[in-house]
Design a protein around this motif. Structure first.
Motif, short mmCIF file in Angstrom:
data_model
loop_
_atom_site.label_atom_id
_atom_site.label_comp_id
_atom_site.label_asym_id
_atom_site.label_seq_id
_atom_site.Cartn_x
_atom_site.Cartn_y
_atom_site.Cartn_z
N SER A 30 0.36 11.93 10.45
CA SER A 30 -0.43 13.15 10.47
C SER A 30 -1.03 13.38 11.84
CB SER A 30 -1.54 13.06 9.41
OG SER A 30 -2.38 14.18 9.49
N ALA A 31 -1.56 12.29 12.43
CA ALA A 31 -2.24 12.43 13.72
C ALA A 31 -1.26 12.78 14.83
CB ALA A 31 -2.98 11.14 14.06
N SER A 32 -0.01 12.34 14.68
CA SER A 32 0.95 12.53 15.76
C SER A 32 1.88 13.72 15.52
CB SER A 32 1.79 11.25 15.95
OG SER A 32 2.53 10.99 14.76
N LYS A 33 1.61 14.50 14.50
CA LYS A 33 2.49 15.63 14.19
C LYS A 33 2.51 16.63 15.32
CE LYS A 33 3.41 19.40 10.97
NZ LYS A 33 3.12 20.03 9.67
N THR A 34 3.68 17.13 15.63
CA THR A 34 3.83 18.20 16.62
C THR A 34 4.09 19.50 15.87
OG1 THR A 34 4.72 16.70 18.30
CG2 THR A 34 5.15 19.05 18.58
N LYS A 57 -5.00 26.43 25.45
CA LYS A 57 -6.05 25.50 25.89
C LYS A 57 -6.91 25.06 24.71
CE LYS A 57 -8.23 23.39 29.30
NZ LYS A 57 -9.28 22.65 28.58
N ALA A 58 -7.18 25.97 23.77
CA ALA A 58 -7.98 25.62 22.60
C ALA A 58 -7.29 24.56 21.76
CB ALA A 58 -8.26 26.87 21.76
N LEU A 59 -5.98 24.69 21.58
CA LEU A 59 -5.24 23.69 20.81
C LEU A 59 -5.20 22.36 21.56
CD1 LEU A 59 -4.43 26.24 19.20
CD2 LEU A 59 -2.15 25.24 18.96
N GLU A 60 -5.02 22.43 22.87
CA GLU A 60 -5.01 21.21 23.68
C GLU A 60 -6.36 20.49 23.60
OE1 GLU A 60 -5.05 20.11 28.42
OE2 GLU A 60 -3.93 21.87 27.77
N ASP A 61 -7.45 21.25 23.72
CA ASP A 61 -8.78 20.65 23.68
C ASP A 61 -9.07 20.00 22.32
OD1 ASP A 61 -9.21 21.43 26.26
OD2 ASP A 61 -10.56 23.10 25.78
N ALA A 62 -8.43 20.53 21.27
CA ALA A 62 -8.64 19.99 19.93
C ALA A 62 -7.71 18.83 19.61
CB ALA A 62 -8.46 21.09 18.89
N GLY A 63 -6.86 18.46 20.58
CA GLY A 63 -5.94 17.36 20.37
C GLY A 63 -4.72 17.72 19.54
N ILE A 64 -4.43 19.01 19.43
CA ILE A 64 -3.26 19.46 18.67
C ILE A 64 -2.01 19.40 19.54
CG2 ILE A 64 -2.16 21.43 17.54
CD1 ILE A 64 -4.34 20.33 15.83
N GLU A 65 -1.01 18.68 19.09
CA GLU A 65 0.28 18.66 19.77
C GLU A 65 1.10 19.84 19.27
OE1 GLU A 65 1.39 16.62 22.10
OE2 GLU A 65 -0.40 15.36 22.16
N GLY A 274 -7.44 30.57 19.39
CA GLY A 274 -6.90 29.22 19.30
C GLY A 274 -7.76 28.30 18.44
N GLN A 275 -9.06 28.47 18.55
CA GLN A 275 -9.97 27.66 17.71
C GLN A 275 -9.77 27.96 16.23
OE1 GLN A 275 -13.64 28.87 19.76
NE2 GLN A 275 -13.91 26.75 20.44
N MET A 276 -9.47 29.24 15.92
CA MET A 276 -9.16 29.60 14.53
C MET A 276 -7.86 28.91 14.10
SD MET A 276 -9.94 33.68 14.61
CE MET A 276 -11.60 34.34 14.82
N ALA A 277 -6.88 28.91 14.98
CA ALA A 277 -5.60 28.29 14.66
C ALA A 277 -5.76 26.79 14.39
CB ALA A 277 -4.62 28.52 15.81
N VAL A 278 -6.63 26.15 15.14
CA VAL A 278 -6.89 24.72 14.93
C VAL A 278 -7.40 24.47 13.51
CG1 VAL A 278 -8.38 22.79 15.60
CG2 VAL A 278 -7.29 24.19 17.37
N LYS A 279 -8.34 25.27 13.07
CA LYS A 279 -8.89 25.11 11.71
C LYS A 279 -7.80 25.30 10.65
CE LYS A 279 -13.58 26.70 12.80
NZ LYS A 279 -14.62 27.74 12.52
N ILE A 280 -6.92 26.26 10.90
CA ILE A 280 -5.85 26.53 9.95
C ILE A 280 -4.84 25.39 9.91
CG2 ILE A 280 -3.91 28.07 9.44
CD1 ILE A 280 -5.66 30.33 10.72
N LEU A 281 -4.43 24.92 11.09
CA LEU A 281 -3.44 23.85 11.18
C LEU A 281 -3.96 22.55 10.58
CD1 LEU A 281 -2.05 24.55 14.76
CD2 LEU A 281 -0.87 24.96 12.59
N LYS A 282 -5.25 22.31 10.74
CA LYS A 282 -5.85 21.08 10.20
C LYS A 282 -6.17 21.20 8.71
CE LYS A 282 -7.92 19.11 14.38
NZ LYS A 282 -9.19 18.64 15.01
N GLY A 283 -5.94 22.37 8.13
CA GLY A 283 -6.22 22.57 6.73
C GLY A 283 -7.68 22.73 6.39
N GLU A 284 -8.51 23.01 7.40
CA GLU A 284 -9.95 23.17 7.18
C GLU A 284 -10.30 24.56 6.64
OE1 GLU A 284 -11.14 20.19 10.91
OE2 GLU A 284 -11.70 22.32 10.95
N SER A 285 -9.50 25.56 6.97
CA SER A 285 -9.76 26.93 6.54
C SER A 285 -8.44 27.67 6.38
CB SER A 285 -10.64 27.67 7.55
OG SER A 285 -11.90 27.07 7.70
#
Length: 324
Positions: A30-34, A57-65, A274-285
């Motif tokens: 999960s942590a290494s998913k691209t 940049k938002a995805l990069e800052d959140a550690g999203i590959e 991008g911050q919204m996308a991070v929440k979506i990709l992580k399943g938070e929202s």
């Protein structure tokens, strides 16, 4: 009995280690998913490009590959449709739509893949979301229209430059642009000012459309119209030759020769998307539950060189906000 207990203990330990290993493996996976991100953008110009940079940049800052499938429609809405279909067929994890037309095409192509947009002016009017607060469906994002930007610009033209007739060159086929022009016209009804329109279909039409306004206007306002902004130098050249001030809709257009703009950084609204996308990709929202966001900052930026060219004196209160 003693040997049997030892055997049971060994079996229990082996099973525990096995399940632990499986758990660790799942977490690592999960942590290494691209993630595969599809990007659809109507055209290349500095503001949209900056928004895309902010998103990444938002995805990069959140550690999203992430791997990006970045496609440009070259200003053609039919290409938007093709790009959206291709991204859906590629089964991307999320679509980043950079413009109104790009977002509309993506939404028409899928109701399952999450879509995050930016560089959209009227998300409700474009029928992308049900409301700003509760988008609904599989779409959310950030808009490029601060509620005070147009009113501040019109007040500046009237009170600082004495303008009465404002020329607007725009692509009437862009819902984003039609919405802004209508807002300007409605606002000017109470300001003793009028709008003179010049519509274009492609960037090749921009210079001629600008020239058609000569003798009819004493100022121009170039909104965040992707077609016109892509050919902004044509507008600036005609306007400068005739000493007509050109206010624009975003900072990159000031740097390219516009007299000034009440605006914000497109990188910032891309980053917020991008911050919204991070929440979506992580399943938070889910997109349906993330309110559409407006730009957080608004300020006036002026171009001294352009002011000098058309004979506008930069006042002291403007000097702190000169473009670089």
């Amino acid at each position: 009995m003693k040997n049997s207990w030892k055997g049971f203990s060994a079996l229990l330990l082996s099973s525990t280690l096995l399940f632990a290993a499986c758990g660790d493996s799942g977490e690592d996976a999960s942590a290494s998913k691209t993630y595969k991100i599809g990007v659809t953008q109507i055209v290349e110009h500095p503001s949209l490009n900056a928004a895309y940079d902010g998103f990444k940049k938002a995805l990069e800052d959140a550690g999203i590959e992430a791997e990006y499938d970045y496609q440009i429609a070259q200003g053609d809405n039919s290409n938007n449709t093709t790009i959206a279909s291709n991204l859906v067929s590629s089964n991307v994890d999320l679509i980043f739509a950079n413009s109104t037309g790009s977002a509309q095409a993506a939404l028409s192509a899928t109701q399952d893949i999450p879509i995050v947009f930016t560089s959209v002016t009227d998300a409700v009017g474009a029928e992308l979301v049900d409301s700003m607060e509760k988008p609904g469906g599989n779409v959310t994002g950030t808009i490029d229209a601060h509620p005070d930007a147009i009113s501040n610009t019109m007040k500046f033209l009237k009170e600082e430059l004495g303008a009465k007739k404002v020329g607007m060159v725009f692509n009437s086929g862009e819902q984003n642009s039609r919405s802004q022009v209508d807002s300007v016209k409605e606002l000017l009804q109470d300001m003793d000012m009028t709008v003179v329109e010049a519509s274009v279909a492609t960037t090749a039409d921009v210079k001629q459309a600008t020239e058609s306004l000569l003798g009819k206007v004493d100022s121009m306002y170039i909104i965040t119209d992707n077609t016109v902004v892509s050919a902004l130098e044509s507008v600036i050249s005609v306007a400068n030759d005739n000493k007509i001030p050109v206010m624009v809709g975003e900072f990159d257009s000031v740097k390219r020769g516009g007299l000034g703009a009440y605006g914000f950084e497109y990188f910032d609204i891309g980053y917020e998307a991008g911050q919204m996308a991070v929440k979506i990709l992580k399943g938070e929202s889910k997109p349906a539950d993330i309110p559409v966001q407006v730009p957080q900052k608004l300020k006036l930026i002026m171009n001294k060189e352009s002011a000098d060219t058309i004979g506008v004196e930069i006042k002291d209160e403007w000097k702190a906000e000169l473009s670089e």
